[in-house]
Scaffold this motif. Structure first.
Motif, short mmCIF file in Angstrom:
data_model
loop_
_atom_site.label_atom_id
_atom_site.label_comp_id
_atom_site.label_asym_id
_atom_site.label_seq_id
_atom_site.Cartn_x
_atom_site.Cartn_y
_atom_site.Cartn_z
N LYS A 90 -26.18 -1.00 44.04
CA LYS A 90 -26.24 -0.32 43.12
C LYS A 90 -27.08 -0.09 42.30
O LYS A 90 -27.96 -1.35 41.49
CB LYS A 90 -25.13 -0.01 42.30
CG LYS A 90 -24.62 1.52 41.23
CD LYS A 90 -23.42 1.64 40.79
CE LYS A 90 -23.44 2.43 39.72
NZ LYS A 90 -22.07 2.97 38.88
N ALA A 91 -27.80 1.40 42.12
CA ALA A 91 -29.21 1.23 40.85
C ALA A 91 -29.16 2.49 40.25
O ALA A 91 -28.37 3.33 40.71
CB ALA A 91 -30.19 1.23 41.75
N THR A 92 -29.99 2.59 38.68
CA THR A 92 -29.15 3.23 38.35
C THR A 92 -30.34 3.81 37.47
O THR A 92 -31.26 3.21 36.98
CB THR A 92 -28.54 3.82 37.50
OG1 THR A 92 -27.24 3.46 38.07
CG2 THR A 92 -28.12 4.63 35.89
N ILE A 93 -31.32 4.70 37.29
CA ILE A 93 -32.25 5.56 36.30
C ILE A 93 -31.47 5.65 35.40
O ILE A 93 -31.24 6.79 35.23
CB ILE A 93 -33.47 6.26 37.05
CG1 ILE A 93 -34.23 5.41 38.08
CG2 ILE A 93 -34.99 6.97 36.25
CD1 ILE A 93 -34.52 6.26 38.84
N ASN A 94 -32.11 5.31 34.28
CA ASN A 94 -32.11 5.96 32.58
C ASN A 94 -32.91 6.82 31.97
O ASN A 94 -33.35 5.75 32.35
CB ASN A 94 -30.82 4.47 31.36
CG ASN A 94 -29.97 4.11 32.02
OD1 ASN A 94 -28.73 4.34 32.24
ND2 ASN A 94 -29.93 3.13 32.53
N ILE A 95 -32.86 7.72 31.15
CA ILE A 95 -33.62 8.51 30.75
C ILE A 95 -32.90 9.01 29.69
O ILE A 95 -31.97 9.91 29.12
CB ILE A 95 -33.68 9.93 31.68
CG1 ILE A 95 -34.22 9.69 32.69
CG2 ILE A 95 -35.28 11.04 31.43
CD1 ILE A 95 -33.41 11.39 33.58
N ASP A 96 -33.56 8.83 28.64
CA ASP A 96 -33.63 8.14 27.13
C ASP A 96 -34.52 9.03 26.34
O ASP A 96 -36.23 8.84 26.68
CB ASP A 96 -33.25 7.12 26.51
CG ASP A 96 -32.28 6.51 27.22
OD1 ASP A 96 -30.99 7.02 27.00
OD2 ASP A 96 -32.70 5.51 28.46
N ALA A 97 -34.88 10.41 25.97
CA ALA A 97 -35.77 10.59 24.38
C ALA A 97 -35.78 9.75 23.32
O ALA A 97 -34.65 9.11 22.91
CB ALA A 97 -35.02 12.45 24.34
N ILE A 98 -37.33 9.61 23.83
CA ILE A 98 -37.78 8.69 21.92
C ILE A 98 -37.55 9.23 21.26
O ILE A 98 -37.86 8.90 19.89
CB ILE A 98 -38.59 7.22 22.62
CG1 ILE A 98 -39.69 8.09 24.03
CG2 ILE A 98 -38.11 7.06 23.06
CD1 ILE A 98 -41.07 6.45 23.74
#
Length: 127
Positions: A84-92
């Protein structure tokens, strides 16, 4: 015609000696070492359209067009063991984003540290 080249070259041909590749929104590339080898994960993120595309070893795994939510997560599976792999996308800030990869719920760094502690590699030198 040059040897090995199937296309003729004309002296009056004014086209450039290269081809323009399609523009992509590639924002992150990771190399992940798993038990079955090293896998390359690439992520495209359209910050205006919200498009998200995940490639694993050059094969498209996820494609989402016109997402209105520009931050979030994309989960997929990598390798023969379906890790299982997860890409997290966060606004900085403003329109700047941070992309992090998690493997089995751990940051890539923590996963690789743990993997190096639990696996051994033997190198056999033969003449």
């Amino acid at each position: 015609m040059a040897s090995g080249d199937d296309s003729p070259i004309f002296e009056d041909d004014e086209s450039p000696p290269y081809s323009l590749e399609k523009m992509t929104d590639l924002v992150a590339v990771w190399d992940v070492a798993l038990s079955d080898g090293v896998h390359k994960i690439e992520f495209e993120h359209g910050t205006t359209s919200g498009k998200r595309v995940v490639y694993v070893d050059g094969k498209e795994e996820i494609r989402k067009e016109w997402m209105f939510k520009l931050v979030g997560k994309e989960t997929f599976y990598v390798g023969a063991a379906k890790t299982k792999a997860t890409i997290n996308i966060d606004a900085i800030s403003g329109f700047a984003y941070e992309y992090t990869l998690e493997i089995n719920g751990r940051s890539l760094k923590k996963y690789m540290e743990n993997r190096s502690k639990t696996t051994n590699t033997w190198v056999l030198h033969m003449d």
